[in-house]
Design a protein around this motif. Structure first.
Motif, short mmCIF file in Angstrom:
data_model
loop_
_atom_site.label_atom_id
_atom_site.label_comp_id
_atom_site.label_asym_id
_atom_site.label_seq_id
_atom_site.Cartn_x
_atom_site.Cartn_y
_atom_site.Cartn_z
N TRP A 1 -11.18 74.45 5.30
CA TRP A 1 -12.28 74.43 6.78
C TRP A 1 -10.37 74.53 7.83
CZ3 TRP A 1 -16.38 76.30 7.97
CH2 TRP A 1 -17.43 75.59 6.94
N GLU A 2 -9.56 73.66 7.41
CA GLU A 2 -8.00 73.58 8.06
C GLU A 2 -7.26 75.22 8.37
OE1 GLU A 2 -4.57 71.43 9.75
OE2 GLU A 2 -6.73 71.07 9.31
N SER A 3 -7.99 75.84 7.35
CA SER A 3 -7.28 77.49 7.67
C SER A 3 -7.87 78.07 8.60
CB SER A 3 -6.65 77.86 6.16
OG SER A 3 -8.63 78.13 5.83
N LEU A 4 -8.98 77.53 8.65
CA LEU A 4 -9.81 78.50 10.10
C LEU A 4 -9.68 77.91 10.99
CD1 LEU A 4 -14.00 78.74 8.37
CD2 LEU A 4 -12.08 80.14 8.45
N THR A 5 -8.90 76.52 11.24
CA THR A 5 -7.90 76.71 12.59
C THR A 5 -7.02 76.86 12.97
OG1 THR A 5 -7.59 74.53 12.12
CG2 THR A 5 -9.74 74.60 12.60
N LEU A 6 -6.65 77.86 12.64
CA LEU A 6 -5.19 78.17 12.63
C LEU A 6 -5.11 79.66 12.50
CD1 LEU A 6 -3.12 75.80 9.65
CD2 LEU A 6 -3.54 74.96 11.92
N THR A 7 -4.36 79.97 14.07
CA THR A 7 -4.36 81.79 14.16
C THR A 7 -2.98 81.80 15.00
OG1 THR A 7 -6.50 82.02 14.28
CG2 THR A 7 -5.14 83.59 15.39
N VAL A 8 -2.74 82.28 14.46
CA VAL A 8 -1.01 82.88 15.11
C VAL A 8 -1.91 83.85 16.21
CG1 VAL A 8 0.98 83.48 12.97
CG2 VAL A 8 -1.14 85.04 13.32
N TRP A 9 -0.64 83.67 17.24
CA TRP A 9 -0.96 84.85 18.42
C TRP A 9 -1.30 85.88 18.59
CZ3 TRP A 9 0.93 88.38 20.96
CH2 TRP A 9 2.93 89.18 20.68
N TRP A 10 -0.47 86.72 17.61
CA TRP A 10 -0.69 88.16 17.44
C TRP A 10 -2.09 88.69 16.51
CZ3 TRP A 10 -0.61 89.02 12.74
CH2 TRP A 10 -0.11 88.24 11.89
N ALA A 11 -2.87 87.63 16.18
CA ALA A 11 -4.03 88.21 15.71
C ALA A 11 -5.05 88.57 16.50
CB ALA A 11 -3.77 87.50 14.39
N ILE A 12 -4.93 88.09 17.54
CA ILE A 12 -5.66 88.26 19.06
C ILE A 12 -5.48 89.49 18.82
CG2 ILE A 12 -6.66 87.72 21.66
CD1 ILE A 12 -7.17 85.61 18.96
#
Length: 237
Positions: free
Chosen positions: A47-58
Motif C-alpha cells: 500500500w505504501e508503494s501505491l502512494t509513491l510516484t516519480v514526476w516523470w511517470a505522468i
C-alpha cells in the motif's frame, strides 16, 4: 504534535493516526513540515508503494493516451483542424475542473476519523509535507480509475466523434497540471511568468491557504474571487 491527549508520531505510519486529531486536524495539517523526504503512510509495503510516484511517470504514462485520443478522433472522421479547437476546449475545461477539485474537494473541512483520514490521503498530506517529491503528482492507479467516469461524463454532452478529442484535451491539461505542480515546488524558474506562478502557488501553501486554488493559472481565482490579497490579513481581522 499533541492535541487533546493524542500525539501524532511522525516516526510511525501517519494515515491511520491523523483521524484521531478530530477537529484539531485542520490546524495540524496546515502547519507544514518542509523536507524533500516524506513520511511513511502505511505499514504495508504494497500500500505504501501505491502512494509513491516519480514526476516523470505522468507524461510517460498519459501522453500515449493523449496520442491514442487523437488517433481515435481521426479514425472517427475528424480532421486535424477540427480536432485542435476541441483539444483546446478540453484543456480549458480541465482548468475549471482543476480549480473546482482543489477548492471544494481538496480543501473540504473535516473532523471525523474517516473524514480526516480520507482528506489526508487525498490532499492533506501535500499541505503537511509540501516538498515530498514522491507525493506531488497523482498516483497513476488513482488516475486510471477516475478516467472511466470522466470519459462517460464527456460522452453525455459530446458526440461519439468529438468525445475522444475533448477527453484527450482534458487529459493533456491534466498532464500539464501535474508536471507544472511538481515544477513549481522543486524547480528554480528564472523567467518572470514561471517565477510569479511559483510565488503564487507557494503563497497558497505557506501564507494564505484558503485562497489561490489555481495551479496552472490564476484565471478561475480571478473569476470566483479567491485571488489572494497582496498582504496577509492581521490576526483578529
Amino acid at each position: 504534535m499533541v492535541t487533546k491527549g493524542f500525539t501524532v508520531d511522525l516516526n510511525k505510519p501517519l494515515v491511520f493516526q491523523v483521524g484521531h486529531l478530530e477537529e484539531d486536524y485542520e490546524e495540524w495539517v496546515h502547519q507544514p513540515i518542509v523536507t524533500k523526504e516524506g513520511p511513511r503512510f502505511f505499514e504495508s509495503d504494497f500500500w505504501e508503494s501505491l502512494t509513491l510516484t516519480v514526476w516523470w511517470a505522468i507524461p510517460v504514462i498519459w501522453l500515449p493516451v493523449v496520442v491514442w485520443c487523437i488517433s481515435k478522433a481521426v479514425s472517427m472522421g475528424l480532421s486535424l483542424p477540427e480536432i485542435v479547437p476541441l483539444f483546446v476546449l478540453g484543456i480549458f475545461i480541465w482548468t475549471f475542473i482543476e480549480y473546482t477539485l482543489h477548492r471544494f474537494l481538496f480543501h473540504i473541512k473535516t473532523k471525523s476519523y474517516w473524514g480526516n483520514t480520507a482528506h489526508y490521503l487525498l490532499h492533506g498530506c501535500h499541505h503537511k509535507h509540501p516538498m515530498d517529491h514522491l507525493r506531488l503528482v497523482f498516483p497513476p492507479t488513482a488516475t486510471a480509475i477516475l478516467c472511466f467516469p470522466f470519459w462517460n461524463l464527456v460522452k453525455l454532452f459530446a458526440s461519439p466523434a468529438t468525445t475522444p478529442a475533448l477527453f484527450g484535451g482534458g487529459m493533456l491539461g491534466y498532464v500539464m497540471y501535474d508536471v507544472t505542480h511538481y515544477y513549481l515546488h522543486h524547480a528554480q524558474p528564472t523567467r518572470p511568468m514561471a517565477k510569479n506562478l511559483k510565488k503564487y502557488h507557494l503563497n497558497h501553501h505557506f501564507r494564505i491557504q484558503d485562497k489561490g486554488f489555481g495551479i496552472t493559472s490564476s484565471l478561475w481565482d480571478i473569476v470566483f474571487g479567491t485571488l489572494p490579497t497582496t498582504k496577509a490579513p492581521k490576526k483578529g481581522q
